[in-house]
Design a protein around this motif. Structure first.
Motif, PDB file in Angstrom:
ATOM      1  N   ASP A 154       0.805  -1.230   0.000  1.00 16.42           N
ATOM      2  CA  ASP A 154       0.000   0.000   0.000  1.00 16.42           C
ATOM      3  C   ASP A 154       0.837   1.278   0.000  1.00 16.42           C
ATOM      4  O   ASP A 154       2.054   1.244   0.084  1.00 16.42           O
ATOM      5  CB  ASP A 154      -0.997  -0.011   1.165  1.00 16.42           C
ATOM      6  CG  ASP A 154      -2.281  -0.752   0.796  1.00 16.42           C
ATOM      7  OD1 ASP A 154      -2.439  -1.112  -0.390  1.00 16.42           O
ATOM      8  OD2 ASP A 154      -3.120  -0.959   1.679  1.00 16.42           O
ATOM      9  N   THR A 182       2.371  -4.735  -3.105  1.00 19.45           N
ATOM     10  CA  THR A 182       0.989  -5.212  -3.124  1.00 19.45           C
ATOM     11  C   THR A 182       0.011  -4.066  -2.891  1.00 19.45           C
ATOM     12  O   THR A 182       0.167  -3.302  -1.943  1.00 19.45           O
ATOM     13  CB  THR A 182       0.765  -6.315  -2.064  1.00 19.45           C
ATOM     14  OG1 THR A 182       1.605  -7.427  -2.387  1.00 19.45           O
ATOM     15  CG2 THR A 182      -0.686  -6.788  -2.063  1.00 19.45           C
ATOM     16  N   ILE A 183      -0.972  -3.994  -3.779  1.00 20.11           N
ATOM     17  CA  ILE A 183      -2.060  -3.015  -3.647  1.00 20.11           C
ATOM     18  C   ILE A 183      -3.231  -3.708  -2.943  1.00 20.11           C
ATOM     19  O   ILE A 183      -3.815  -4.643  -3.487  1.00 20.11           O
ATOM     20  CB  ILE A 183      -2.535  -2.531  -5.032  1.00 20.11           C
ATOM     21  CG1 ILE A 183      -1.379  -1.886  -5.798  1.00 20.11           C
ATOM     22  CG2 ILE A 183      -3.712  -1.575  -4.888  1.00 20.11           C
ATOM     23  CD1 ILE A 183      -1.716  -1.611  -7.279  1.00 20.11           C
ATOM     24  N   HIS A 184      -3.553  -3.231  -1.749  1.00 20.47           N
ATOM     25  CA  HIS A 184      -4.671  -3.826  -1.020  1.00 20.47           C
ATOM     26  C   HIS A 184      -5.978  -3.105  -1.336  1.00 20.47           C
ATOM     27  O   HIS A 184      -7.054  -3.692  -1.248  1.00 20.47           O
ATOM     28  CB  HIS A 184      -4.394  -3.816   0.479  1.00 20.47           C
ATOM     29  CG  HIS A 184      -3.212  -4.657   0.842  1.00 20.47           C
ATOM     30  ND1 HIS A 184      -3.320  -5.915   1.363  1.00 20.47           N
ATOM     31  CD2 HIS A 184      -1.884  -4.429   0.710  1.00 20.47           C
ATOM     32  CE1 HIS A 184      -2.105  -6.432   1.543  1.00 20.47           C
ATOM     33  NE2 HIS A 184      -1.217  -5.540   1.153  1.00 20.47           N
ATOM     34  N   ILE A 186      -6.905   0.194  -4.096  1.00 19.06           N
ATOM     35  CA  ILE A 186      -6.335   1.246  -4.957  1.00 19.06           C
ATOM     36  C   ILE A 186      -6.980   2.612  -4.720  1.00 19.06           C
ATOM     37  O   ILE A 186      -6.498   3.630  -5.212  1.00 19.06           O
ATOM     38  CB  ILE A 186      -6.426   0.834  -6.438  1.00 19.06           C
ATOM     39  CG1 ILE A 186      -5.402   1.623  -7.262  1.00 19.06           C
ATOM     40  CG2 ILE A 186      -7.834   1.021  -6.979  1.00 19.06           C
ATOM     41  CD1 ILE A 186      -5.165   1.069  -8.631  1.00 19.06           C
ATOM     42  N   THR A 233      -2.083  -7.620  -6.521  1.00 19.32           N
ATOM     43  CA  THR A 233      -3.271  -7.166  -5.808  1.00 19.32           C
ATOM     44  C   THR A 233      -3.805  -8.394  -5.077  1.00 19.32           C
ATOM     45  O   THR A 233      -3.276  -9.494  -5.244  1.00 19.32           O
ATOM     46  CB  THR A 233      -4.362  -6.629  -6.757  1.00 19.32           C
ATOM     47  OG1 THR A 233      -4.853  -7.738  -7.520  1.00 19.32           O
ATOM     48  CG2 THR A 233      -3.806  -5.578  -7.702  1.00 19.32           C
ATOM     49  N   TYR A 238      -9.482  -8.647  -9.156  1.00 20.47           N
ATOM     50  CA  TYR A 238      -9.150  -7.242  -8.866  1.00 20.47           C
ATOM     51  C   TYR A 238      -7.941  -6.800  -9.687  1.00 20.47           C
ATOM     52  O   TYR A 238      -7.891  -5.670 -10.158  1.00 20.47           O
ATOM     53  CB  TYR A 238      -8.888  -7.078  -7.364  1.00 20.47           C
ATOM     54  CG  TYR A 238      -8.860  -5.627  -6.893  1.00 20.47           C
ATOM     55  CD1 TYR A 238      -9.957  -4.790  -7.085  1.00 20.47           C
ATOM     56  CD2 TYR A 238      -7.749  -5.103  -6.238  1.00 20.47           C
ATOM     57  CE1 TYR A 238      -9.942  -3.468  -6.647  1.00 20.47           C
ATOM     58  CE2 TYR A 238      -7.720  -3.787  -5.794  1.00 20.47           C
ATOM     59  CZ  TYR A 238      -8.822  -2.977  -5.995  1.00 20.47           C
ATOM     60  OH  TYR A 238      -8.799  -1.671  -5.556  1.00 20.47           O
ATOM     61  N   ALA A 239      -7.013  -7.702  -9.924  1.00 16.44           N
ATOM     62  CA  ALA A 239      -5.840  -7.360 -10.747  1.00 16.44           C
ATOM     63  C   ALA A 239      -6.289  -6.983 -12.162  1.00 16.44           C
ATOM     64  O   ALA A 239      -5.722  -6.096 -12.788  1.00 16.44           O
ATOM     65  CB  ALA A 239      -4.854  -8.527 -10.787  1.00 16.44           C
ATOM     66  N   GLY A 264      -2.582 -11.337  -9.214  1.00 10.43           N
ATOM     67  CA  GLY A 264      -3.470 -11.267  -8.065  1.00 10.43           C
ATOM     68  C   GLY A 264      -3.396 -12.535  -7.246  1.00 10.43           C
ATOM     69  O   GLY A 264      -3.397 -13.641  -7.806  1.00 10.43           O
ATOM     70  N   PRO A 400     -11.582  -5.638  -3.260  1.00 10.91           N
ATOM     71  CA  PRO A 400     -10.256  -6.149  -3.649  1.00 10.91           C
ATOM     72  C   PRO A 400     -10.089  -7.640  -3.330  1.00 10.91           C
ATOM     73  O   PRO A 400      -9.661  -8.422  -4.170  1.00 10.91           O
ATOM     74  CB  PRO A 400      -9.309  -5.280  -2.819  1.00 10.91           C
ATOM     75  CG  PRO A 400     -10.053  -3.986  -2.639  1.00 10.91           C
ATOM     76  CD  PRO A 400     -11.493  -4.372  -2.520  1.00 10.91           C
TER      77      PRO A 400
END
Ligand code: ADP
Length: 503
Positions: A154, A182-184, A186, A233, A238-239, A264, A400
């Motif tokens: 994040d 890693t994007i929890h 966006i 992600t 979600y990816a 993802g 997500p």
């Protein structure tokens, strides 16, 4: 295969300090990675919450000089451990930045309550997390092992991959270290004025629209995406979604452009805390062999807790969520009169936006014998709802990953979800074909409309009433799913190996 050396950098870790799902990941994934034979450490800021957590903490004696815009600030490093493991948690201490949270004064990790009750980010959040990210880099040589991978998470640690690539790569030991970001969620990107560049010590020329800049701002999340060796992600769907205008929050073009390094991985579910066979919060714990006998007792208890008539025939629709627009509470409110017409009871546990609190309260006041609400956070009640409901509602606008649907599966409470993000990846819709194959685990719909939700609940209740064997099979198939951290950790390990060229 030799284990990997991994450092997980996170602004929160469950058991120490938590505001959301990131903390759960940062506590569970390192433990699961260590179980696989990897050498893992975690690093987070030393907040007041950490002091209050009761975790045993020792001073490592390490003092780091951290460059911050022309100044050098000192930071002490403390150490604890993830419970039931040998995984060290390094705590970055810098009192002016990190020891200000105090729930009694309305101050959390990132925000403070203002006049009128609204919450505002701390004005120096950029500075706080530049400092944290920089401290992570300065701490690495003291870890006792040089990480193969630094796994940042994040926006708060979005600058870690940038520092690694642009400031530390040339330093001894760092040559082989790779970064995963890693994007929890966006929706939270960490955007700050250009002046923050000065604090980072990074070269000004990185501030351009292909690198750190986003419409005139320094965007921490974008920075992480651009510079990380791999981006993930928290679910495969979600990816894909973040590469579209509907979900990408302005970063869709960038993410589509880096799709080759984007993947993802669904978060794991903590089956120690969410285990219907040994759940101290529920009146009648159950296994797959006893679910049909015991779940009605859990349902009666749920109805009692919400002061609803103990009617075994009234289907109970449960919902647990932060009451924010993401979670689809507006769909539930619009479809709710129809649910009552079908004879349902509705229970909602949640906390969040004032407008939803007000709407729910007035709906409950109109139908006190059909609707139960609890506005606030209540862990025990969350378990009671998961165990006692007939169906669990999770019609999110976007999700997500989502955890509640995984808990519902384990508790044999078929989730009704919208096919987005992790909901699409974890719930198998009860179509005739999936029912025939014995694969169905819940009910899903695509359109973000009250009628789509209504029709899906209607179909679920029709199945429950008219084809009980099929409905029971959905419950049993759901309970048998494995969304454990062990499973997710294997996938992260494969991703780490890929970025290190160890496949
Ligand atoms: P998000 O992280 O977007 O809030 P998730 O479904 O991934 O959504 O996780 C939410 C977690 O928080 C779950 O463990 C859920 O049970 C819990 N939770 C949310 N609201 C409440 C509440 N009011 N009381 C108790 N637990 C809650």
């Amino acid at each position: 295969m030799a284990g990997l050396r991994v450092l997980v950098a996170s602004s929160e870790v469950a058991g120490f300090a938590k505001t959301g799902g990131l903390a759960d990941v940062a506590a569970a994934l390192p433990r699961a990675l260590a179980k696989l034979g990897n050498q893992v450490a975690v690093v987070m800021p030393y907040y007041n919450a950490v002091r209050r957590s009761g975790m045993p903490i020792e001073n490592t004696g390490i003092v780091l000089p951290v460059p911050m815009g022309g100044r050098i600030l000192a930071c002490r490093v403390f150490r604890s451990r993830l419970p039931n493991s040998d995984v060290p948690v390094y705590l970055i201490e810098h009192q002016p930045y990190f020891e200000r949270d105090d729930p009694t004064q309305g101050r959390s990790l990132y925000q403070q309550s203002m006049w009128g009750g609204y919450k505002a980010d701390y004005p120096d959040n950029a500075e706080r997390f530049v400092f944290f990210s920089r401290s992570v880099m300065e701490m690495v040589p003291h870890l006792g092992f040089m990480p193969d991978v630094i796994h940042a998470n994040d926006w708060q640690t979005g600058l870690v991959p940038v520092f690694l690539s642009e400031a530390y790569r040339g330093q001894s030991g760092y040559q082989r270290t790779r970064s995963v970001f890693t994007i929890h969620n966006i929706a939270y990107q960490g955007m700050f004025g250009r002046d923050v560049m000065g604090m980072t010590g990074l070269p000004e020329w990185l501030f351009n629209l292909n690198q750190l800049e986003f419409h005139g701002y320094l965007n921490f999340l974008k920075s992480g995406v651009v510079f990380a060796d791999a981006v993930s992600t928290v679910s495969p769907t979600y990816a894909r979604e973040v590469q579209t205008g509907e979900f990408g929050c302005g970063l869709e073009g960038l993410l589509a452009g880096v799709h080759a390094k984007l993947s993802g991985i669904v978060n794991g579910c903590d089956y120690e805390h969410w285990d219907p066979t040994a759940d101290r919060h529920i009146v009648a714990p159950y296994t797959a062999a006893t679910v049909f006998a015991k779940k009605p007792l859990c349902k009666a208890e749920l109805q009692r807790r919400f002061h609803l008539p103990e009617d075994p025939k009234a289907p109970v629709l449960g919902m647990i969520a932060r009451l924010v627009s993401q979670k689809g509470i507006d769909l539930v409110m619009s479809a709710a009169p129809g649910f009552l017409d079908m004879g349902c009871q509705i229970v909602v546990l949640g906390d969040g936006d004032r407008e939803y609190h007000d709407e729910l309260q007035s709906f409950r006041d109109k139908h006190p014998d059909r609707v139960g609400i609890y506005l606030g956070f209540n862990e025990g009640l969350a378990h009671t709802i998961e165990a006692g409901s007939d169906l669990f509602l999770m019609p999110s606008r976007y999700e997500p990953c989502g955890l509640n649907q995984m808990y519902s599966l384990r508790y044999g409470t078929p989730p009704v979800v919208r096919t987005t993000g992790g909901l699409a990846d974890t719930v198998v819709n009860a179509t005739e074909e999936n029912l025939a194959d014995g694969r169905a685990t819940g009910f899903s719909f695509g359109d973000y409309t009250p009628s789509a939700l209504y029709e899906t609940v209607k179909w679920a209740l029709t199945l429950q009433r008219d084809r009980p064997k099929d409905f029971q099979q959905v419950m049993l198939t759901a309970m048998a799913q494995d969304w454990s951290w062990d499973r997710s950790a294997v996938m992260y390990e494969a991703l780490y190996r890929k970025v290190c060229n160890l496949v």
